[in-house]
Design a protein around this motif. Sequence first.
Motif, mmCIF file in Angstrom:
data_model
loop_
_atom_site.group_PDB
_atom_site.id
_atom_site.type_symbol
_atom_site.label_atom_id
_atom_site.label_comp_id
_atom_site.label_asym_id
_atom_site.label_seq_id
_atom_site.Cartn_x
_atom_site.Cartn_y
_atom_site.Cartn_z
ATOM 1 N N HIS B 102 0.851 -1.206 0.000
ATOM 2 C CA HIS B 102 0.000 0.000 0.000
ATOM 3 C C HIS B 102 0.885 1.255 0.000
ATOM 4 O O HIS B 102 0.435 2.317 0.412
ATOM 5 C CB HIS B 102 -0.966 0.000 1.201
ATOM 6 N N HIS B 103 2.139 1.094 -0.434
ATOM 7 C CA HIS B 103 3.065 2.233 -0.514
ATOM 8 C C HIS B 103 3.261 2.674 -1.956
ATOM 9 O O HIS B 103 2.849 1.984 -2.886
ATOM 10 C CB HIS B 103 4.428 1.836 0.077
ATOM 11 N N ARG B 104 3.949 3.786 -2.118
ATOM 12 C CA ARG B 104 4.331 4.220 -3.458
ATOM 13 C C ARG B 104 5.158 3.110 -4.098
ATOM 14 O O ARG B 104 5.845 2.361 -3.392
ATOM 15 C CB ARG B 104 5.159 5.508 -3.385
ATOM 16 N N ILE B 118 -1.130 -3.238 -5.472
ATOM 17 C CA ILE B 118 -0.869 -2.111 -4.579
ATOM 18 C C ILE B 118 -2.143 -1.278 -4.553
ATOM 19 O O ILE B 118 -2.702 -0.978 -5.613
ATOM 20 C CB ILE B 118 0.315 -1.253 -5.076
ATOM 21 N N ARG B 119 -2.625 -0.968 -3.380
ATOM 22 C CA ARG B 119 -3.841 -0.150 -3.292
ATOM 23 C C ARG B 119 -3.624 0.978 -2.291
ATOM 24 O O ARG B 119 -3.026 0.773 -1.234
ATOM 25 C CB ARG B 119 -5.039 -1.013 -2.879
ATOM 26 N N PRO B 120 -4.086 2.184 -2.630
ATOM 27 C CA PRO B 120 -3.856 3.342 -1.742
ATOM 28 C C PRO B 120 -4.813 3.354 -0.564
ATOM 29 O O PRO B 120 -5.684 4.198 -0.464
ATOM 30 C CB PRO B 120 -4.077 4.542 -2.676
#
Lengths: 314, 314
Positions: B102-104, B118-120
Motif C-alpha cells: 500500500h506504498h508508493r 498495490i492499493r492506496p
Amino acid sequence: MSKVYVTGHKSPDTDSIAAAISYSYLKRQLGMDAVAARAGEPNKETKFALDYFKVEAPVLLTSVARKSESDEKTKIILVDHNESKQCVDGIKDADVLELIDHHRLGDFETESPIFILIRPVGCVNTVIYGLYKQNGVKPSKEVAGMMLSAIISDTVLFRSPTCTEEDKKAVKELAEIAGVDYEKYGMDMLKAGADISDYPAEKLAHNDTKEFEAGGKTFSCGQISVMDVEPINAKKADIMKALEDTKAEKKYEASYLMVTNILTEDTYLWFTEGAKDAAEKAFGKKAENGMIYLPKVMSRKKQVAPFLLKVYGE
Amino acid sequence: MSKVYVTGHKSPDTDSIAAAISYSYLKRQLGMDAVAARAGEPNKETKFALDYFKVEAPVLLTSVARKSESDEKTKIILVDHNESKQCVDGIKDADVLELIDHHRLGDFETESPIFILIRPVGCVNTVIYGLYKQNGVKPSKEVAGMMLSAIISDTVLFRSPTCTEEDKKAVKELAEIAGVDYEKYGMDMLKAGADISDYPAEKLAHNDTKEFEAGGKTFSCGQISVMDVEPINAKKADIMKALEDTKAEKKYEASYLMVTNILTEDTYLWFTEGAKDAAEKAFGKKAENGMIYLPKVMSRKKQVAPFLLKVYGE
C-alpha cells in the motif's frame, strides 16, 4: 474531477487499444470521467476488430508533456504497459492515477501510493474482465467484442504459452455477451493482422515495437505475426535496412524483430549488426542466416524479453 | 513446490509482521506452502498484539543471499514494502513470486510478470483482507486479531490521513471475528507501542527506520509514536548522536526522525546536520530548535516521504 485518459503503449496492439476502451468503459460505469486514448495508430488486426464490432478508435494522445510547470498535469491511467520507454511522450509530466498490466514490472515509480494491479495472465483484458466481475459491471456487447479480440490476439487464439485457463474462460464468457463464434472470428481477425502483403519494409521493421532498458542500454524488439514466412523473408534486406537506420537514429544498443508464425507456432528472431553475440548468449543457440530460430516461441513477454534483458543487464 | 516465505520490511512494524502472518495464512488455505517470515525484531506494539492474540512471531529471515549461483533461489512474497533498500538482504538473489503493498511504487523491477497488487489504503492488511473476501476465505480468530492490530497501528486508530472508509470497515468486521472491543484494545496497543521509557537512545534513533533513494542519494527516515513529547525530547542529544553515527556509517545523505504524537496528531521532524535546507524546502517552513513542526502530520508515506523524495530527486 477533470477527464482521465486511459491509454496503452506506443505502437499499440489490439490489447492496448481494447484495454483503453474496456477499462475506460468500466471506470465510467463507476463514475469517473474516463476517456479511451491511444498512443499511436491501430494496426490492421485492431482495425478489423474495431470495424467488426463497430467501435470507434480511442482518441489519439501522443504527448502529455506540459509547456510550463504551471500547466495542469494530464490525468492518465496506464493499461498494458509500465516501462517509461513504452509510455506516451511526456509521461513524467502526467499524473498517473492507476496502472493495470500483465507485463513484468519495469522502471515505473510513483511518488505516492496508487492502485496498481499486475497479474501474470495472457492479456490485460483478462485482468480488466476480473475487475468488471469484482465491481459487478457487465461490458456492453461492443466492449465485450473488443475484450475478446484482445485476448485472442495476445494469446494467438490460446496457442501462446502465456495463455492461462482464465484467459480461455474469459473469451468464452465474453463471446456469449458479444454474440460471436470466437474461434471463427478469432481466425479471421488473426488472418487480417497477418496480412502484410501491402506493408512497406519500413512499416514491417517497426511493427509492434517496444523499447527495453537494462544495464543502462536501450534495445528495441518488434514482433510481427505471419501465417507464412516466405513473403516477409523476401523483403528481409529492405526491412533490415530500415531496422539499422532506426537503431542508429535512436542510438539503440540493438534492434530485434520477432517474425512469429502463428500456424507453426515458432519464431525467427532477426537482429541488427553486432547483436549476434548477445542474441546467441540470450537463447543459447547459434544464429543461422542472420537469425535465430526459436521453436515453440511466440511470446515476447515470456520467452524473449526476459532473456535479452538478462544479457544486457549483466 | 518448495516453501515460500512471506515477509515485510526491515525494522518491521505491526503491519509488516501481521501481513506476513495473514497473507501466509491465506496462501496456505489456497494450497501454497507459505511461511510467515520477518526481516527483524518485532517492536513493543507488535509484541503486545502477538501476546494478546497468542500468535507466534514469524520466523526470522535476515538474508536470502545465495552462497553460489548454483544454489536454489529462495522463494519469497513481499508484503508492505517494495523498495529494494527496505527489503531483506540479498533480495536480488531471491525469486519474488508476488508483491502486495500500500506504498508508493519504488525501484522494484521483475524479469517476468508476477502478481502485484498495490492499493492506496491505510494498511496492507486491508488489501489482504480484500483478497480473503475475493477468495472466500475467513481468517482465524488469531489472524483476524493481528490484522485489525495492523490497521489500527497504521491508521493510528483511524486518525491518520491515510485512513480510508475501507480500513475502518475492515477493522469492524475483523473485530467481530476476533471478538474484541477494537477501540479499547486499540488504545491499549498504541499505548504499549508509545511507551519508550526503557528504550535506549540508540534504539529510539532507529525506530521503524526506512531507507529511501532519489536522484542517486540515499536518506533514512524513522518514525516513533508517542503520547507525550517530553520524555523523548529529554533524550534528544543522545538520540541525535546515534542518528549522526548511523548516517556517517551508512553514508546517508541525511537521516530524519519523525516524532509523532498520536494524541495531538502532529509530528516534530528531527534531522541530521546539513539537512536543514532540504527539510525546510520540502515542507516550506523554517526549522526551530533543530526540528520542523508539522501540525496534522502523522503519515510518513503520505505526508513526509513524497516531499523529501521530491527535494532529493531534483
